[in-house]
Design an enzyme around this catalytic site. Sequence first.
Site: not given
Lengths: 178, 802
Positions: B499, B745, B747-748
Site C-alpha cells: 500500500q 485514508g 487504501g480500501e
Amino acid sequence: MSNEKDCSMYTEHVESGKRKVTIQLKVNGHQVVRDIDPTMSLLHFLRDDQKLFGTKEACGEGECGACTVIMNGKAVTSCIVLAVEADGAEIKTVEGLAKNGKLSILQEEFIAEDALQCGFCTPGFLMSSRALLDHNPNPSDEEIIEVLSGNLCRCTGYIPILRAVKTAAERERKELGR
Amino acid sequence: MTDKQYESKYKRVGQRYNRKDAQEKVTGQALYTYDLEFPGMLHARCLFSPYARAKIVSIDTSKAKALPGVRAVLTGEDSDILVGLYMQDKRALSKGETRYHGDIVAAVAAVDEDTAERAISLLDVKYEPLEPVHNVDEALEAKTLVHDDINHLKHIEGVFFPQKDSNIASWNKSRKGDLDKAFAEADLVVENEFSLPAVAHVPMETHVAIVQEDPYSKKIRIWSSAQSPFAIRQIMADSFGISETDVEVHIPFVGGGFGGKAGIHLEPLATLLSRAAGGAPVKLRATREAEFNTLPTRAGMRGRIKSGVTKDGKITAIRVNYDWDSGAYADYGVNVGKTAVYSGLGPYAVENASIDSKTIYTNKVFSTAYRGFGHLETHWSIERQIDILSQKLGIDPYEFRMKNLLEPGTRTMSGELITESSGSPKDCLTAVVKEIGWTGRKTEEERQREWKTGKVRGKGFAMLQKAPAMPANTASSVIMQMNGDGHVKMMIGAVDFGQGANTVMAQIAAQILDIPIEHIEVMSEIDTRANPYDWNTVASKYTFMGGNAVIKASKEMLRKIKEVAAQALRTEPEMLAHAGGEVFHVHNPERRLSYKDIALGYMYPGGNSIGGPVISSGSSIADGLSNLHPETGQGLPALDWTFGAHAVELEVDVETGNIEILKIASAFDIGQVINEKLVYGQITGGVVQGLGSAILEGYKFNKNVQLMNPSFTDNKIPTMKDMPKEIVPIYIENPQHDGPFGARGVGEHPMISVPSAIGNAIYDALGINFHVLPLSPEAIMLGILSGKKEILGTDVENLPGH
C-alpha cells in the site's frame, strides 16, 4: 508418490525414490550441472537447488503465472515444467534481467509506472513481458493483454502494468534500436 | 493514465515519488516469509476436515509418527488454546467436532514438505458426519449450535454481544428518531432484499508463518506474512500465558493482505508444532487450496432494507437488517458486523433509522476483515435500494442522492456531526457524474432500440463512505534517528505490504525536515523487538495516524536540531529557520549549520561538544473515539470518514450476458494527496478488485456445505482481460483539520460500491434490478431470460419452462 515400503528406505529427506538424473543447463548465463530427483519441478529446482528465490510459487498448478521464467526464449510456468525438461535449455529468471548493476528498461518502467505493489507477482509479470518484447518489440495493447492475462495480480488492477510494458517497449525500440 | 496533471502545493507531500521498495521487488531481491529458511527448520502440513460438520470419533497417528523424518504430529487433543482478536472462539486445531469443510483436524511437522504431506496421508481419522448448519436462516432457528459453548466464549464485553443459546456471535444495534411514526407519515415505503456470497482475498503470497518456541527461555519467535505484528504479539502472549516481551514478531516483505492477514492465523498452530518438535523452527505455509478453503474469507451477507420517502425525494425512515454468514468462527467477523451499525446507511442523513447487524455462525469457511470490511457488502444493499427508490419516485438518481447526502450540519447514524472538515460526499458525486456525462436514465424505448443491436449500454453510479473500524484506543508510533550524514532512519510499526506506507511516511518527514526523500530510510522489516507499536496495519488508518505520528517526530527532531544549533550559533531557536538540510538565522543567513554538523552532537572548533545523537519519536492515538451505546449505537466511532463515489458506463451483451466496463470514474475526498502515484495505484487496484466481487467471484457450496471452488481454475479473479477500458481517478481535497497535511485514508475505499455502481448501470441498460452478486454472465442471462424485472436469485428453476 511412492508407497510406505519405499519410504522406509530413507532415513531423512524423502523424495520420489526414483534414481537421480543429471541435467545440464544454463541459468542466467551460467552453466549448471546437477543430479536431481526426476520428479522435481523447474520451479523447485530454481528455488531449492539454485536458491534463486526471485521466482515465486502462488498456486502450484500453472494458473497464476507467478513462477514464470523464460526457457529457450519462451515464457513457461515453471511450477508445471519438470526440471529434467530443462536439460540442455537456457533459463532466464528475474535475477538475470539487470546487467552489471543496472536495471533493465523493463524493470525501470515497472518502477516508474508503479506497476507493482506487494511485488509477489512482479517477477512473473516481468518474465512474461520480457518474453513478449523479445518476440515482438512493438506489441499492441491487445497483444500485451492477451499475453499477460496468464499472470494474476491482486494489487495493481493491471493498468499500471500495461502502461509499464508499453513505455518499456517504446524505450527499448528507441534506446536499443529493437 | 495516472493524473499527471495533479499539482501539489507542497514540495514533497503530494509529489509522484516511486515507491521506496520497488527496486528490491523488480530484481527478485525482496524476501518474503515464504522465501525464508532457518537452520533445522521443519515444514508443516495439515489435515483438513472433509465434512462441513462432523464428530471426530478417533484419530490414529501411529503410522504418521513412525514415518522417518516426522518430528511432530498434533491433533486437537494436544491443546486447548483458544485464540481470537475480538472473540476467542477458535482453536489452533479442532477438537471433538469439525465446524467447516477445511477445518484443521491434525498437523504434522517434518523435515520437508514431501514428508509432511506423506505423514498426513498416513493419518487415520474416523468421522461421524453430522447435519451442518447450511445458511443464516437455519442458524437463526438455533436447532443446531455451531458453538455449543457460545454462552461462555471470551469476547470484548460491551462491544460485542453474543446471544445466549444461539448461533449469533454478536448482535449489534443502532437506533435514532421515531421510526414507526416516520414510516406512517411516508408517501412511499419500499422493502427489498439484497445478498452477496463469501469472497476470497487472494493475496498472491498465501498465508505462511515460521515459528520457533525456544525450549529453554520459552520465548516465541515468529516470522509471518501478516499485517498485524503487534496484534499477533498481544494475542500470542494472551493465549500462551507469557509476557508480550517474550513474543518476537518479524514481518519481512508481505505478498498482499487485503485484510486477510490481519489478526492472527497460522502462528498458534506453528508454535504448538515447534514445541512438540523440541523447539525447531516450523514453517507452516498454506497451499492455494488451503488459502481458499481453510483460511478465512469475506462473509456472505444478506441485507433487508425498508425505506420510507416523501414524494419530493426525502428519505425519512430506514430500517435495515444485516445478516452476516460468518461461517464457523467469528474471531474477527464480529467487528465487521459491528461496523455495519454505524456505517451501514451509506453517506446519507436520515433522521429516523435503525440497523440490526447479526454476525451468525454457520458451518462454512469462516470470515474475517476484507478490504473496506462490511462496506462493499452494506453499500451493495444500500446503493441498490437508493437506485430502486429513485426509480419508484421517478426522480433522477443524481438529484435523489443530492437531496439526502450528508453535508455540514447533518449527523451520521451514530450521531456524529458533519462539518466542513469531514469532507464532502456531494463533491465526489458531482465530479463522477459529470465525468461520465450523465444526462438521466434511458427510456424503455431507447433500451428496446439498442437491444436489437445485441449490445446495450448503461450508466450508473453509487456513493461510498468508510472510516477506520478500530477500537477507541487505537494507537501508532514512530522512532526517527539521524545518522552522521544528516540522513534519517525511521522505524514505524505498520507493515508496508504494497500500500506504500513506507514511502508516504518518508514523504511526510522529508516535507517537514526539508530534505530529499532519498535521505530517509524507512526500515522495511518489522521486528517487534525494535519497531515501535502500531495497533494493526488495517482500516486505511495509517496515512492518518502514522502520518500524524511522523509529523510529531519530525517536528521534535527539528526542535532538537534547532536547540543545539541555536547554542552553537549563539542565538535563540526561534531565530532559526531551516531549508535543504540546513538551519540558519532568519536575518543573517550566513550564520548556518548543516544537519550533519549536529546529527551526532555538535563539536566546537576547540573540541567541546554539545547535543549528542539526534533521536525523536512521535505517537498518535484515535483522538475522541468512544464505544457505541449497546442499544442505540450512538457514539463516535470514526476518526476520519473518507467519502467517495463511482460512476460507470458499461455495455451488456444481451446474447452472452457478458459485461464490459467502458469507463469508471472514481472520486474520493482524501483531503490531501500525499503521493499521487500511490493513490492512483490504490484506485486502479481497488476498482478492479471490486469488479471481481461484482461480476466474477464468489464461493460455491454444495448441499453438504462443502466448498466446490477452492482453486484458481474454478474461483477466478480478474485478469488483465477484465480490466475496465478506462479508469478516471478524481481527487477531492477538502482538508481534514486534524489530518496530516489535511489527508484522509483511501487504501480500501476504491473497492467499495464498485458492484453497486455496476448494478445500477445494468438497470439503466436493461431495466432489470439485480439483487444478488456476482453479476456473472450466467446470472445476467438467467435474469434476462426469466422475463422478470427484479432478480432475487440465480436459480435455474426461475426460468420459464422449468
